[in-house]
Write a protein that holds these residues in place. Structure first.
Motif, PDB file in Angstrom:
ATOM      1  N   GLY A  47       0.775  -1.237   0.000  1.00 19.80           N
ATOM      2  CA  GLY A  47       0.000   0.000   0.000  1.00 19.80           C
ATOM      3  C   GLY A  47       0.799   1.276   0.000  1.00 19.80           C
ATOM      4  N   GLY A  48       2.121   1.198   0.099  1.00 23.10           N
ATOM      5  CA  GLY A  48       2.937   2.392   0.073  1.00 23.10           C
ATOM      6  C   GLY A  48       2.801   3.240   1.322  1.00 23.10           C
ATOM      7  N   ILE A  49       3.303   4.467   1.251  1.00 22.07           N
ATOM      8  CA  ILE A  49       3.327   5.396   2.381  1.00 22.07           C
ATOM      9  C   ILE A  49       2.528   6.629   2.003  1.00 22.07           C
ATOM     10  N   LYS A  50       1.533   6.947   2.812  1.00 20.66           N
ATOM     11  CA  LYS A  50       0.688   8.121   2.559  1.00 20.66           C
ATOM     12  C   LYS A  50       0.953   9.181   3.619  1.00 20.66           C
ATOM     13  N   LEU A  51       1.183  10.407   3.176  1.00 19.98           N
ATOM     14  CA  LEU A  51       1.298  11.553   4.070  1.00 19.98           C
ATOM     15  C   LEU A  51       0.234  12.570   3.673  1.00 19.98           C
ATOM     16  N   ARG A  52      -0.764  12.706   4.511  1.00 19.08           N
ATOM     17  CA  ARG A  52      -1.722  13.791   4.315  1.00 19.08           C
ATOM     18  C   ARG A  52      -1.147  15.040   4.985  1.00 19.08           C
ATOM     19  N   GLU A  53      -1.923  16.136   5.053  1.00 24.17           N
ATOM     20  CA  GLU A  53      -1.391  17.383   5.584  1.00 24.17           C
ATOM     21  C   GLU A  53      -0.880  17.183   7.016  1.00 24.17           C
ATOM     22  N   GLY A  54       0.237  17.811   7.309  1.00 24.22           N
ATOM     23  CA  GLY A  54       0.909  17.709   8.597  1.00 24.22           C
ATOM     24  C   GLY A  54       2.270  18.358   8.463  1.00 24.22           C
ATOM     25  N   PHE A  55       3.116  18.190   9.465  1.00 22.49           N
ATOM     26  CA  PHE A  55       4.391  18.889   9.463  1.00 22.49           C
ATOM     27  C   PHE A  55       5.517  17.982   9.961  1.00 22.49           C
ATOM     28  N   PHE A  56       6.704  18.270   9.455  1.00 29.43           N
ATOM     29  CA  PHE A  56       7.951  17.747  10.007  1.00 29.43           C
ATOM     30  C   PHE A  56       7.969  16.222  10.023  1.00 29.43           C
ATOM     31  N   ARG A  57       7.652  15.619   8.870  1.00 32.06           N
ATOM     32  CA  ARG A  57       7.774  14.170   8.701  1.00 32.06           C
ATOM     33  C   ARG A  57       9.039  13.865   7.909  1.00 32.06           C
ATOM     34  N   VAL A  58       9.776  12.874   8.333  1.00 31.06           N
ATOM     35  CA  VAL A  58      10.956  12.408   7.616  1.00 31.06           C
ATOM     36  C   VAL A  58      10.681  10.988   7.141  1.00 31.06           C
TER      37      VAL A  58
END
Length: 709
Positions: free
Chosen positions: A475-486
């Motif tokens: 399913g992969g990696i999903k980043l919705r709105e947010g901050f400071f993710r590595v």
């Protein structure tokens, strides 16, 4: 009645082998207490019945009066099915079978008095389940229902996925039973060969309640056969999707340095373990959780520890009114606790908003070397950013989101103080994003697989995450709105980084990952995060590195990213180690995942092995124009998640011509039209021939919120 004091020894309490029956929880308060079981020690939340308790009231139907409300019936090792419509004979469908007419007068006419029954349904968005007690029936046949509070985004039942339970007229087959709430009786159709002398009914909901304890250990005990608590799942957890029941087979409140070790939880109707309030250094280790009605292990604090808490999805504070001080307001939350070396499987048979490990209003929870699978929702769920500092490491999480959608094997939300503040400019939001977070959450060296969502799903507002060296199988990696993710050093087999609706100045970093498909962005700003670069797009047959133009065109970055066949070592035998010597900047990581404790590892399942595929090029979307609107279908899970549609339904508005009738009616880009007048809009085909009238009401999803125009 089970009396623990009978088994007191100089070293604590020693529960002997055998089955012991317990209908009320044992309450423990104090220090330095050890409760251990001999091998084969079992506690059951049941009452035994005998053949003498039963009378045959009609051919094949046996009746017995019972001293307490019964929620499950066992005869020998067989768990009987509560009488239901439709039957649970379709294992690959939601609820094992469903029929939307279970709430319609055309069907309820068959039921003389369904009072005491239940309606179980999927949430309209397929985000969880909703359950209702049947209080009676109106003259027109409609049911009188109480409930539906099991999800914190209360939009009602799914239109199709429903079934009725504990209905007398549906007691038609062997292996079924019915609880008569009014007369305190059970009715059962006996299976051939089953012996009523071995009958038991589940009436107890908890085994141990620990309060104000220190240095208490419970070890080597099996807990089984307790009642479901789905109608008590009603307390909202801030703005997450969750409601919670604060209880479980073992409930710990204000406990410190306590341990659950080498225990088994089976056929538990509620949560199995619940760590509550200001509890510290609590560990759950080397334990097996199987057939759990709600969640496996829960860590949940209290809202009085949160500054400016909001409780409903659409509730928010203004910038002027919310508390600007960083961190928690009180100590009333779990901290520095551990779940390690556990096998957690088949979770969520009674409720659907559940998780193998659930974390809310807590700090520093470590989940290490656990195998978690076969779950209706997330394997591991972090409910909000309060208060971060968690570590997810070495776990094997798969076969998740089985009956729901728009979720991940790991899921988080971050609907904290800063999220959706109406008078806070988007470009300034980063200044407030970490107010509720004491330290980043680390997700490292795990294996994830989700076939109905994302392997790792950082949803609404999730902030301050380090996602490193994970093997994502589907399913992969999903980043919705947010901050400071590595996002660094991960491998996403047959998938990629999916980016949804990022804030400007998000500070996100994605580097040195191996992706097997190009990015899938939705509603992204012109500049993505802080750094998107140094990634590898696995390209079978590409023996020498070339610039990853496909990635760079999408992200506007990736100047140093490349396309290359990474040369997975032996994917047919689970070795996805990249071997191409031309790879730079990627560090290989250990490939052993899941439970280590030998007795549990020997019985632990593994995920479905993926076959590495060549990435496919998108054929593009069909666009149509209606009344000045350019529209398209909801085609992907990413679009469904972004807009919070219930399925791949609705018409996404791509653009609106200024001055057009659509513009005059208030339609805006990124709206999703889901209803036109009295008709649902399933796709752009449903817009054909429709006109705007003064009496026409449109319902659109605007930033996920249903809005009438």
């Amino acid at each position: 009645m089970f009396d623990l004091n009978r088994f007191k020894t100089a070293d604590g309490y020693k529960i002997p082998a055998g089955v012991h029956y317990l209908t009320e929880p044992i309450k423990i308060s104090g220090k330095n207490i050890r409760i251990s079981g001999e091998d084969g020690a079992v506690l059951r939340g049941t009452i035994r019945l005998s053949r003498a308790d039963f009378t045959e009231v009609e051919p094949g139907v046996w009746c017995a009066s019972v001293p307490a409300a019964a929620d499950a019936l066992y005869i020998g090792d067989r768990k009987y099915t509560m009488a239901r419509y439709p039957k649970a004979n379709r294992p690959n469908e939601p609820f094992g079978g469903y029929n939307p007419n279970c709430t319609e007068p055309s069907k309820t006419a068959d039921w003389a008095d369904p009072t005491g029954g239940y309606i179980h349904a999927m949430h309209v968005g397929e985000w969880c389940g909703c359950s209702y007690h049947i209080d009676g029936k109106n003259e027109d046949g409609t049911l009188i229902l109480t409930g539906g509070w099991q999800n914190n985004i209360r939009r009602g039942m799914h239109r199709d996925y429903r079934f009725a339970e504990n209905i007398r007229e549906e007691l038609t087959e062997k292996g079924e039973w019915f609880f008569d709430e009014k007369n305190m009786q059970i009715l059962v159709r006996l299976c051939d060969g089953d012996d009523l002398d071995t009958a038991e009914i589940a009436v107890g909901r908890s085994f141990f309640t620990l309060e104000n304890c220190e240095n208490v250990t419970i070890e080597n005990v099996t807990f089984e056969r307790s009642v479901r608590t789905f109608m008590d799942t009603k307390e909202p957890l801030l703005r997450s999707d969750w409601s919670i029941y604060r209880g479980g087979a073992i409930f710990m409140h204000e406990c410190h340095n306590c341990k659950i070790d080498r225990c088994t939880f089976c056929e538990i109707g509620s949560n199995a373990v619940f760590i509550d309030g200001n509890s510290t250094q609590v560990s759950v280790t080397r334990s097996h959780f199987k057939a759990i009605g709600a969640s496996g292990v829960c860590f949940v604090g209290y809202p009085d520890a949160v500054r400016s808490p909001c409780f409903w999805y659409y509730e928010t504070n203004t910038l002027a009114e919310f508390d600007k001080e960083k961190g928690p307001k009180s100590d009333n939350y779990p901290k520095n606790c551990l779940v390690e070396d556990c096998l957690i499987e088949h979770i969520g048979f009674a409720e659907r908003q559940v998780s193998g490990v659930h974390i809310s209003m807590s700090f520093g929870i470590t989940v290490r070397n656990c195998t978690i699978h076969h779950i209706s929702r997330a394997g591991i769920n972090v409910s909000e950013g309060t208060f971060g500092g968690h570590r997810i490491e070495g776990c094997d999480v798969f076969d998740t989101v089985r009956e729901t959608s728009d979720h991940g094997s790991f899921n988080s939300w971050g609907r904290d103080r800063y999220w959706h503040v109406p008078d806070l400019p988007a470009e300034d939001t980063w200044k407030y994003a970490e107010l509720d977070i004491l330290a980043p959450t680390v997700i490292t060296r795990n294996r994830f697989r989700c076939d109905r969502g994302w392997d790792i799903d950082l949803d609404d507002g999730s902030t301050a995450y380090e996602i490193t060296e994970n093997l994502c199988l589907n399913g992969g990696i999903k980043l919705r709105e947010g901050f400071f993710r590595v996002v660094r050093g991960n491998i996403t087999i047959n998938n990629t980084l999916q980016t949804h609706d990022w804030y400007p100045n998000s500070g996100d970093v994605a580097e040195n990952n191996i992706f097997c498909a190009k990015y899938q962005p939705y509603a992204m700003p012109s500049v993505w995060g802080k750094r998107i670069d140094g990634n590898i797009l696995h390209t079978p047959g590409q023996t020498a590195p070339v610039p990853a133009v496909k990635l760079a065109k999408i992200s506007g970055q990736d100047a140093n990213s490349i396309c290359l066949d990474v040369g997975f070592a032996d994917p047919a035998n689970w070795n996805f180690t990249p071997t191409n010597p031309l790879i730079k900047g990627f560090e290989n990581f250990p490939t052993e995942f899941g439970v280590r404790y030998a007795p549990l590892r020997a019985i632990a399942a593994i995920p479905v092995l993926p076959v590495v595929q060549k990435s496919k090029e998108s054929t593009g979307s069909e666009l149509r124009t209606f009344h000045g609107m350019t529209v398209k279908n909801v085609e992907t899970d990413g679009e469904m998640s972004l807009h919070a549609t219930s399925r791949h339904n609705g018409a996404i508005v791509v653009a609106v011509e200024e001055g057009s009738i659509a513009h005059q009616r208030g339609v805006a880009p990124n709206d999703v039209i889901v209803r036109w007048g009295n008709d649902d809009i399933e796709s752009i085909d449903d817009l054909a021939g429709r006109t705007f009238l003064s009496t026409t009401t449109l319902v659109v999803l605007r930033r996920q919120k249903p809005t009438e125009l």
